[in-house]
Motif scaffolding. Sequence first.
Motif: not given
Length: 391
Positions: A310-316
């Motif tokens: 989902y990525g380096y710093f995926a934010m819900p």
Amino acid sequence: MTTLPRPTTTLTADDARRIALRAQGLLGAPDRRAGVRGVLRHLGAVQLDTISVLARSHELVPYARLGAVGRKAVEAAYWTDAHAFEYWSHAACILPIEEWPHFAFRRRAYRDRPHWHHELPDGAYDQVIKQLRAEGPLTATELGGAKKTNDWWDWSGAKVAVERALMYGEVVCVERRGWKRVYDLAERAVPAALLHDELDDSECLRRLVRLAGESLGVGTRADIADYHRLKAEQVDAVIADSGLVPVEVEGWGKPAWADPAALATPPRGRHRTTLLSPFDSLIWERARTERIFGFTHRLEAYVPRPKRVYGYFAMPVLAGGRLVGRVDPAREGRTLVAKQVTLDGVKAVPAVAQALVEAATWVDCTDVRVERVDAPELREPLNRELAGLLG
């Protein structure tokens, strides 16, 4: 283990989810008058982390609850007027200053600890205390240097000493300056009425268990223990006297406890739509997040790039009391870049667009660019929604 009364209250999974959202300040009208300090007192702990993409995590937490509160105001709210201190709780956390007495059990444990990773050079501890008394508050660099070499783990004698004093409670981190800890003597930084270790371990644990239950609204033993990183047996020893009440939550399959005040009033009100820091206390415990939201959440910053999903710093993305997607953000000048967007179907598009535009405004960006959407057919609907919001 103390024999506990059988639950007399049964909650549906949706009841528990709404109780948890309200307890975390994400359901109902935000208390804007209390502001960032109110958020800190309400949550009991705000986790710190070095990663800064849109902003650092301790800024993102009040933003998620209050909206576009000024970033300088966030720092000032935490660190002025002896309002908070940093200590080891769930991880390195900002804690309300009223909780200082509750961590006496942890300070005592550190004082009794027989082995440490870093050796404490002779005389270094006394020298640091002497220098802080004469010149403080000071950073480790001002105390004589943070590191001996460029290796992050190779601390100087002064850094070893001041960190040891921090754990013992003789020194307090009174702010972060350019991400460096600023240290001062506890006798100066902590109000006199709170500067004591008078509570025995059992009382410290009882209070922390109660506070964790209030901050969670409802939780399993593991949830409650994880909040301030207590051991399961520590929770077991005090939970019967904590004031929390045993409940049964449909579908959880594990014993749970709730804050009686949370049970007394049905959780109603407006749901917040926002990006969440991966370190937000609503979702920082993976098993709880999966149980409550059916959402698998894992920080991938420390996962090798080829293995990231989902990525380096995926934010819900929180909307309508659900986790409806993820955004891995970045910034290029005054453009918020959504490097990767994951959506829970077309219904999530308006909420994700709203969350992106509000976050962009908060960090002084005037545009949003979407690079990748996991479901390609949703890319155009998302861009249309963004264009409408950005005008």
